[in-house]
Design a protein around this motif. Sequence first.
Motif, PDB file in Angstrom:
ATOM      1  N   ASP A 161       0.832  -1.214   0.000  1.00  0.00           N
ATOM      2  CA  ASP A 161       0.000   0.000   0.000  1.00  0.00           C
ATOM      3  C   ASP A 161       0.863   1.260   0.000  1.00  0.00           C
ATOM      4  OD1 ASP A 161      -2.312  -1.474  -0.019  1.00  0.00           O
ATOM      5  OD2 ASP A 161      -2.614  -1.392   2.162  1.00  0.00           O
ATOM      6  N   ALA A 162       1.922   1.257   0.802  1.00  0.00           N
ATOM      7  CA  ALA A 162       2.797   2.430   0.882  1.00  0.00           C
ATOM      8  C   ALA A 162       3.518   2.669  -0.442  1.00  0.00           C
ATOM      9  CB  ALA A 162       3.810   2.238   2.018  1.00  0.00           C
ATOM     10  N   GLU A 163       3.968   1.583  -1.073  1.00  0.00           N
ATOM     11  CA  GLU A 163       4.691   1.722  -2.344  1.00  0.00           C
ATOM     12  C   GLU A 163       3.764   2.186  -3.462  1.00  0.00           C
ATOM     13  OE1 GLU A 163       6.508  -2.047  -2.968  1.00  0.00           O
ATOM     14  OE2 GLU A 163       7.944  -1.813  -1.314  1.00  0.00           O
ATOM     15  N   MET A 164       2.517   1.717  -3.456  1.00  0.00           N
ATOM     16  CA  MET A 164       1.568   2.133  -4.490  1.00  0.00           C
ATOM     17  C   MET A 164       1.153   3.594  -4.308  1.00  0.00           C
ATOM     18  SD  MET A 164       0.944  -0.090  -6.848  1.00  0.00           S
ATOM     19  CE  MET A 164      -0.717   0.100  -7.495  1.00  0.00           C
ATOM     20  N   ALA A 165       1.100   4.059  -3.079  1.00  0.00           N
ATOM     21  CA  ALA A 165       0.805   5.474  -2.845  1.00  0.00           C
ATOM     22  C   ALA A 165       1.908   6.345  -3.440  1.00  0.00           C
ATOM     23  CB  ALA A 165       0.659   5.734  -1.349  1.00  0.00           C
ATOM     24  N   GLU A 166       3.154   5.884  -3.334  1.00  0.00           N
ATOM     25  CA  GLU A 166       4.281   6.605  -3.926  1.00  0.00           C
ATOM     26  C   GLU A 166       4.198   6.587  -5.450  1.00  0.00           C
ATOM     27  OE1 GLU A 166       7.688   8.740  -4.520  1.00  0.00           O
ATOM     28  OE2 GLU A 166       6.516   8.487  -2.679  1.00  0.00           O
ATOM     29  N   VAL A 167       3.797   5.444  -6.044  1.00  0.00           N
ATOM     30  CA  VAL A 167       3.638   5.344  -7.502  1.00  0.00           C
ATOM     31  C   VAL A 167       2.571   6.328  -7.979  1.00  0.00           C
ATOM     32  CG1 VAL A 167       2.853   3.840  -9.391  1.00  0.00           C
ATOM     33  CG2 VAL A 167       4.420   2.953  -7.650  1.00  0.00           C
ATOM     34  N   GLY A 173      -7.214   5.927  -7.818  1.00  0.00           N
ATOM     35  CA  GLY A 173      -6.463   4.948  -7.054  1.00  0.00           C
ATOM     36  C   GLY A 173      -5.329   5.583  -6.276  1.00  0.00           C
ATOM     37  N   PRO A 174      -4.658   4.760  -5.482  1.00  0.00           N
ATOM     38  CA  PRO A 174      -4.756   3.302  -5.443  1.00  0.00           C
ATOM     39  C   PRO A 174      -6.062   2.822  -4.791  1.00  0.00           C
ATOM     40  CG  PRO A 174      -2.669   4.081  -4.500  1.00  0.00           C
ATOM     41  CD  PRO A 174      -3.556   5.263  -4.633  1.00  0.00           C
ATOM     42  N   TYR A 175      -6.628   1.749  -5.359  1.00  0.00           N
ATOM     43  CA  TYR A 175      -7.807   1.098  -4.782  1.00  0.00           C
ATOM     44  C   TYR A 175      -7.615  -0.410  -4.891  1.00  0.00           C
ATOM     45  CZ  TYR A 175      -9.336   0.168  -9.571  1.00  0.00           C
ATOM     46  OH  TYR A 175      -9.405  -0.272 -10.870  1.00  0.00           O
ATOM     47  N   VAL A 176      -8.302  -1.142  -4.028  1.00  0.00           N
ATOM     48  CA  VAL A 176      -8.153  -2.600  -3.979  1.00  0.00           C
ATOM     49  C   VAL A 176      -9.260  -3.254  -4.791  1.00  0.00           C
ATOM     50  CG1 VAL A 176      -8.132  -4.639  -2.486  1.00  0.00           C
ATOM     51  CG2 VAL A 176      -7.073  -2.501  -1.708  1.00  0.00           C
ATOM     52  N   HIS A 177      -8.876  -4.204  -5.639  1.00  0.00           N
ATOM     53  CA  HIS A 177      -9.862  -5.038  -6.342  1.00  0.00           C
ATOM     54  C   HIS A 177      -9.775  -6.445  -5.756  1.00  0.00           C
ATOM     55  CE1 HIS A 177     -12.486  -6.647  -9.357  1.00  0.00           C
ATOM     56  NE2 HIS A 177     -11.554  -7.474  -9.809  1.00  0.00           N
ATOM     57  N   ALA A 178     -10.807  -6.810  -5.000  1.00  0.00           N
ATOM     58  CA  ALA A 178     -10.781  -8.087  -4.282  1.00  0.00           C
ATOM     59  C   ALA A 178     -10.796  -9.282  -5.220  1.00  0.00           C
ATOM     60  CB  ALA A 178     -11.968  -8.162  -3.317  1.00  0.00           C
ATOM     61  N   GLY A 179     -11.354  -9.099  -6.429  1.00  0.00           N
ATOM     62  CA  GLY A 179     -11.491 -10.215  -7.358  1.00  0.00           C
ATOM     63  C   GLY A 179     -10.171 -10.887  -7.690  1.00  0.00           C
ATOM     64  N   ASP A 180      -9.099 -10.108  -7.826  1.00  0.00           N
ATOM     65  CA  ASP A 180      -7.787 -10.703  -8.109  1.00  0.00           C
ATOM     66  C   ASP A 180      -6.740 -10.302  -7.067  1.00  0.00           C
ATOM     67  OD1 ASP A 180      -7.535  -8.074  -8.784  1.00  0.00           O
ATOM     68  OD2 ASP A 180      -6.899  -8.399 -10.849  1.00  0.00           O
ATOM     69  N   ASN A 181      -7.220  -9.756  -5.923  1.00  0.00           N
ATOM     70  CA  ASN A 181      -6.340  -9.426  -4.807  1.00  0.00           C
ATOM     71  C   ASN A 181      -5.214  -8.481  -5.235  1.00  0.00           C
ATOM     72  OD1 ASN A 181      -5.553  -9.639  -2.063  1.00  0.00           O
ATOM     73  ND2 ASN A 181      -4.004 -11.171  -2.584  1.00  0.00           N
TER      74      ASN A 181
END
Length: 722
Positions: free
Chosen positions: A280-286, A338-346
């Motif tokens: 989560d932290a790395e995706m926030a930076e992206v 985003g970032p947002y979580v898609h539970a379908g493919d984790n």
Amino acid sequence: MATLQKIRSKGALLILVVGLALFAFIAEEAVRSLSSSKAESHQRIGEIYGKSINVQEYSKLVDEQANVTKMLYGIDNLNEDQMQQLRDQVWSTYVQNTLIAHEAEELGLTVTDAEVQDIISNGRSQILAQTPFRNEQGAFDVQQLNKFLTDYNSMKNQPGQPAQAVEYYNNLYSYWQFVEKNIRVEALANKFEKLLYGTFIANPVSIQYGFDAANDEKTIICASVPFNTMKDDEVTVDEAAMNAKYNQQKDLFRILQPTRDIKYIDVEVKASAEDRAQTDAEMAEVAAQLEAEDADYANIVRKSGSSVSYQPIPVRSSYLPYDINNRIDSVAIGTQRGPYVHAGDNTVNIIRVNGKYLLPDSIQLRQIVVDGSVDAAAAQKTADSIITALTAGAPFDTIAAKYNQSGAEMWLTSSQYEGASIEENSRALINAINAQQAGTTQKIVLPNNNIVINRVLDRRAFVDKYDVVVVKRPYDFSGETFNKTFDAFSQFVASNKTIEDIEANALQAGYNVQSQTLAANDHRVANLAGTREAFRWIFNDDTKGKEVSDIYTVGNNDHLLVVCLTGRNDSEYTPLTTQAVNDYVKGECVRDAKAAAIQQKMESAVDLAAVGRIAGAQPVDTLRRISLASPVFIASIGASESALSGAVSRAANGEFVKGVRGNAAVYAFKVIAENKGTAKLDDAAKEQQKQNIIRQAGNAASRYIQVLQQKAGIKDKRYLFF
């Protein structure tokens, strides 16, 4: 003489020495021959009609099919799943072609070169419709084929052609050879099938019988006692009954592949809470990097670990992952989500839409390439002269031929480049072509100084395309998490060395033991990718029953698998001891026992009223228009009953019949009316009945491949290699 006498005195010893030397020579040759034979046997991938198939021979066919597939779909590589599907397709085709060729040889059937050329000239094959040699209506055009073959031969005889053009023509010619070979195979199969189906006839007796079956109808009043009105434990099924039923229906359990019964534990390695927080932290930076004004999208996406790459080329939303496709229109142009979580493919996701354009999905074009990598200025002059000539009305073919190129018409479609790894020059060319209008000719200068003279002939199927940046990153586990999961599972397996111990202690340890029956052509264990080594271990002749395997790391290196071999079957039939077969046979025996019990209860019944007093009997119903041509449907039971239709057709008007065993019940009925019908068996009706009979026979004969497979002694050991 002294020397001769000395030799004579040692005669026995010499004979022994010579004998040993001769034996050693013979033994050495035998060992060498045995080693050679053993090495050759290890290269056998299968067998048909006693003839071995070498792995090199099979691999050559697979490579040929793979090259054709890549050329047709404009892709550079096939993933492992695609390659496995392709290998299965090649094997299935090879087997079928070999079976037909074997039968054709015995019958003296052949296909001549003249017949192949006639098929091509007249376009009489669906294979031809899949080639690039098509007219504007999409039909195969032999003139385009002949033009290509002429251009190909011309190119071969003229050295110094552009490397890209030479590669294109060579690939297309190899594809045509593949097509031509398959046309011959298809023609032989058509001849064999035509001969086979031509053996079916309809005689006058069968025609009359079929006509009567469809037109003679009866009305009955019927009572029934369904099987489900009795409980299974009300009847007994012994071993003799099971064996008899198994042997009676043994063909249902015929198999063409050896099978293995296994039990296994599959442990999925999952990201820990710490792992997810790190992602989560790395995706926030992206996300922050993508919002920068000078963002290098391709570099950011590549470094992010995204499963979706970025190319600065507009693409269709349908190319994108399903969940991204569903959300893309909710993102405003110039913004991101985003970032947002898609539970379908984790996964954690970011979508950034830089632009949306209405562009053609397919573009028809012609090209002339001017090499500018050595002298850019000279290339510009050449390109300008070509543009001048074309603008003045010079034929494109003529100008292209002057520069040793074909200038052939071709189609550029979205599927040819979406998802592919595209270098800078190709990206520039695709973007320029997408922007070019139909009926125009333009000069496209590429970053490497090569120049493409491009003429767009047609633009079709306009769709929305997006310049979209997608970062899709799964919640991956860390090395520390993997090691913890592996160590715990490894300790469990080490402490439980037999399948009995594993089954007894698995649930308490948090593991689940599952069962599976694998055929040799299944390829996967537990439906997991990357299980090739486990699969080989399962089918290896050296693997003993009840043996427990090592721990395999499988899937996308995110699953741990341990397997136990519990049963093997190399016979022609799945044995009765197999759980699925045993359950089916027992179910059939239970139905037989229930039917017999109900029939016995009906023995004393003298009319339908007496049948109605049997426990579980359904109310008496009137059934009309019953004929032998089709099974009667019993609405109250929800079953179609061919046996009842047959019994009714044989019964006389007014006759009471009892104890008719069907699929779902035992029936009793009385015929109360007959209708012979008014239709006449005239010539038209005879012809219709004749065609019906031949068609039914043909439908049965369409399964001839399965029959030939049973005769051919097919052995498939591809699992040892792939």
